[in-house]
Design an enzyme around this catalytic site. Structure first.
Site, PDB file in Angstrom:
ATOM      1  N   LEU A 406      17.062 -14.533  -1.418  1.00  0.00           N
ATOM      2  CA  LEU A 406      16.377 -13.640  -0.092  1.00  0.00           C
ATOM      3  C   LEU A 406      17.402 -14.294   1.055  1.00  0.00           C
ATOM      4  O   LEU A 406      17.824 -15.546   1.048  1.00  0.00           O
ATOM      5  CB  LEU A 406      14.963 -14.077   0.264  1.00  0.00           C
ATOM      6  CG  LEU A 406      13.886 -13.585  -0.708  1.00  0.00           C
ATOM      7  CD1 LEU A 406      12.420 -14.214  -0.415  1.00  0.00           C
ATOM      8  CD2 LEU A 406      13.923 -12.193  -0.919  1.00  0.00           C
ATOM      9  N   ASP A 407      17.646 -13.444   2.066  1.00  0.00           N
ATOM     10  CA  ASP A 407      18.393 -14.055   3.265  1.00  0.00           C
ATOM     11  C   ASP A 407      17.754 -15.471   3.727  1.00  0.00           C
ATOM     12  O   ASP A 407      16.513 -15.326   3.677  1.00  0.00           O
ATOM     13  CB  ASP A 407      18.468 -12.846   4.392  1.00  0.00           C
ATOM     14  CG  ASP A 407      19.590 -11.843   3.845  1.00  0.00           C
ATOM     15  OD1 ASP A 407      20.116 -11.820   2.804  1.00  0.00           O
ATOM     16  OD2 ASP A 407      19.416 -10.814   4.481  1.00  0.00           O
ATOM     17  N   MET A 408      18.334 -16.115   4.388  1.00  0.00           N
ATOM     18  CA  MET A 408      17.647 -17.259   5.182  1.00  0.00           C
ATOM     19  C   MET A 408      16.572 -16.849   6.089  1.00  0.00           C
ATOM     20  O   MET A 408      15.651 -17.525   6.055  1.00  0.00           O
ATOM     21  CB  MET A 408      18.724 -18.059   6.010  1.00  0.00           C
ATOM     22  CG  MET A 408      18.242 -19.287   6.715  1.00  0.00           C
ATOM     23  SD  MET A 408      19.651 -20.322   7.576  1.00  0.00           S
ATOM     24  CE  MET A 408      19.705 -19.135   8.922  1.00  0.00           C
ATOM     25  N   THR A 410      14.597 -14.041   5.891  1.00  0.00           N
ATOM     26  CA  THR A 410      13.725 -13.472   5.170  1.00  0.00           C
ATOM     27  C   THR A 410      12.777 -14.413   4.443  1.00  0.00           C
ATOM     28  O   THR A 410      13.233 -15.421   3.806  1.00  0.00           O
ATOM     29  CB  THR A 410      14.361 -12.458   4.208  1.00  0.00           C
ATOM     30  OG1 THR A 410      15.347 -11.724   4.689  1.00  0.00           O
ATOM     31  CG2 THR A 410      13.134 -11.746   3.450  1.00  0.00           C
ATOM     32  N   ARG A 507      18.137  -4.373   5.604  1.00  0.00           N
ATOM     33  CA  ARG A 507      18.445  -4.341   7.022  1.00  0.00           C
ATOM     34  C   ARG A 507      19.318  -3.222   7.572  1.00  0.00           C
ATOM     35  O   ARG A 507      19.208  -2.685   8.573  1.00  0.00           O
ATOM     36  CB  ARG A 507      18.865  -5.717   7.284  1.00  0.00           C
ATOM     37  CG  ARG A 507      18.009  -6.863   6.805  1.00  0.00           C
ATOM     38  CD  ARG A 507      18.647  -8.300   6.753  1.00  0.00           C
ATOM     39  NE  ARG A 507      19.118  -8.828   8.096  1.00  0.00           N
ATOM     40  CZ  ARG A 507      19.526 -10.030   8.153  1.00  0.00           C
ATOM     41  NH1 ARG A 507      19.843 -10.898   7.269  1.00  0.00           N
ATOM     42  NH2 ARG A 507      20.093 -10.434   9.218  1.00  0.00           N
TER      43      ARG A 507
END
Length: 559
Positions: A406-408, A410, A507
């Site tokens: 997961l993105d930082m 998120t 996104r």
């Protein structure tokens, strides 16, 4: 020449109640200072009402128009007055100079610039190259050579096939003769068969010589024309490189210490020593250079997009965006030396005090609820991550093995394998799309439909990493299904179901003008900064790697 006082813009409203920034803006991740927002609104009003020049930004819906990035630099004038300077990136209305905007660091379009003379010579060579390429004799010779080569190839293959058939026939004759002829008769036959073999090979030999004579004649004449063309192209290449290098040296950027460095010098120590196209033409370096040159003290910076979005990038009308990495980061690195600048928030560990909640663990796997701000795996400057925390928790495990990320920014469900066997099973499920995922997101606006699908192929932005682009030519397929949950205070809450797993897929699909055209709240890459990115991995369904029992995990979003 623009008089500095003419480009210094005063605020039209009282700004006494606004505190001035303590440090200058970190340009690659920021929330605009209120005075920069006020300056941008004043500039935007000017763009809507001015009559001095015309450029179609596509605000009225013209999709073939061109939007532009603008910048405002909050400054203190030499007279200690607070105001701002304005700039635009690149050219507008085919001009470098427009009333009220700071000039480029180097104006290649001025009459006295060497650029015109050098460009005229390159243009002349371009014309000669095109003339050579369109020469009827050149075109005919290329066509003839291609036809001759194809005909020769066919004739050669036919003769080789004939040799193979002849060889097989002679082999059969030898076998029959060995059984029915005496030695004298057999020797005579073998001599005859040998002559046939030599004759067939000679046919191939002379065939090659005959066709080579024809091809050589065409290649000789074509070679003379090609040599002239290659010479012209090489001259054009050398002139283009020389002009580019001259331009690199002419673009010289000041910093607050009065130190000047050229584009060539700035980019030389980087991994891409040749400056990218358009380097130095963005709003931010224009503004800072002008301020340093004319004695204005920079206080804060903000850049916003004005007009229709580009086809690939995500740029929404009127929204603020950080400076670009590929072109501006090396330049601004030099220009901001000696200034007190806000810390880079991306180098801070946002989740240092946040707990990594364990939702499920057994001998095969662990499922966690990753908080927003915590990396999935260690980064370049921050080692703290979900992965490293699990390493500490399970020091004797074969894993943990990273299955997905997961993105930082998120938050939500993240699964790790603890054994090689579990890793293999879980990886297979993710690759074969046997895992069902659902995200919750809050978007900066109202979505009218109740559900829909988005198919926009994606690839990395080669000059703006980690940003991603929509690219129908080179992008990989990216597919998202979405459902609207509710609209609250003008913002839409959605369920998002990614059918593929591209970087930043959700996104980009939300923010791009061909998707939902609404950035997620707090999306600093494709929208605007907020308290956090409002994206949460809420639901995860998969099969246990050992028992194959279907497991469902769900954790509600905090926003």
């Amino acid at each position: 020449m623009h008089h500095p006082e003419n480009l210094f813009t005063r605020f039209e409203s009282d700004i006494q109640s606004y505190p001035l920034p303590e440090k200058f803006t970190f340009p690659f991740y920021y929330q605009p200072h209120p005075l920069c927002v006020l300056a941008a609104e004043q500039l935007q009003h000017h763009l809507l009402t001015q009559q001095a020049w015309h450029h179609d930004f596509g605000i009225d819906g013209n999709s073939s128009a061109t939007g532009k990035m603008f910048g405002v630099l909050l400054v203190e004038s030499p007279n200690k007055e607070i105001g701002y300077l304005s700039a635009f990136s690149g050219k507008i209305a085919e001009q470098n100079l427009l009333p009220g905007f700071v000039p480029p660091v180097f104006d290649m379009l001025t009459e006295e610039s060497f650029f015109h003379a050098d460009l005229a010579e390159i243009t002349r060579l371009n014309l000669e190259v095109k003339q050579q390429q369109s020469n009827p004799r050149y075109i005919q010779l290329k066509k003839t050579l291609k036809e001759l080569t194809a005909e020769y190839s066919l004739a050669e293959q036919q003769q080789r096939d004939a040799i193979i058939v002849g060889r097989a026939k002679r082999k059969q004759q030898r076998q029959q003769a060995e059984a029915g002829l005496d030695k004298h008769q057999l020797d005579a036959l073998l001599i005859e068969l040998s002559k046939e073999s030599v004759a067939e090979k000679n046919v191939l030999k002379y065939l090659k010589l005959e066709w080579q004579d024809k091809i050589d004649a065409v290649e000789t004449e074509l070679g003379a024309l090609t040599s002239t063309l290659d010479t012209l192209k090489e001259q054009r290449k050398q002139l283009s490189n020389a002009l580019q290098n001259k331009l690199f040296e002419q673009y010289r950027f000041l910093n607050i210490r009065g130190e000047q460095r050229s584009l060539r010098s700035i980019f030389a120590p980087t991994t891409s020593p040749t400056p990218p196209a358009g380097a130095g033409e963005c709003a931010a370096p224009k503004l800072l250079h002008y301020a340093f040159k004319h004695g204005f003290k920079p206080l804060a910076l903000a850049e916003f997009w004005w007009g229709v979005s580009p086809k690939s990038e995500i740029r929404q009308h009127g929204k603020f965006y950080p400076s670009c990495n590929s072109k501006c980061q090396p330049i601004l690195g030099h220009m901001l030396e000696g200034m007190a600048v806000d810390d880079n928030p991306l180098e801070e560990n946002w989740a240092e005090d946040k707990e990594l909640e364990i939702l499920f663990e057994d001998e095969a796997m662990v499922v966690v609820n990753k908080p927003s701000g915590l990396l999935s795996v260690p980064g370049k400057t921050i080692t703290d991550s979900a992965y490293t925390r699990l390493q500490q928790r399970y020091p004797n495990a074969e894993g943990p093995f990273v299955i997905h990320r997961l993105d930082m920014a998120t938050s939500g469900l993240l699964v790790f394998a603890l054994t090689k066997r579990a890793n293999k099973s879980l990886q297979k499920q993710f690759i074969s799309r046997g895992v069902q995922k659902r995200y919750v997101a809050l978007l900066e606006g109202a979505v009218s439909d109740l559900s829909g699908e988005i198919n926009l192929p994606m690839r990395g932005d080669p000059v703006g990493r980690p940003r991603q682009l929509v690219c129908f030519e080179h992008g990989k397929p990216a597919h998202t299904y979405w459902e609207k949950i509710a609209t609250v205070e003008g913002k839409s809450k959605l369920y998002l179901y990614p059918k593929t797993g591209r970087t930043h897929q959700l996104r980009v699909h939300c923010a791009h003008h061909l998707g939902l055209n609404l950035a997620m709240v707090g999306d600093t890459l494709y929208g605007e900064k907020a308290d956090r990115l409002h994206l949460h991995a809420e639901r995860l369904e998969l099969s246990h790697p050992y028992s194959h029992e279907r497991l469902v995990f769900q954790i509600d979003a905090e926003f």
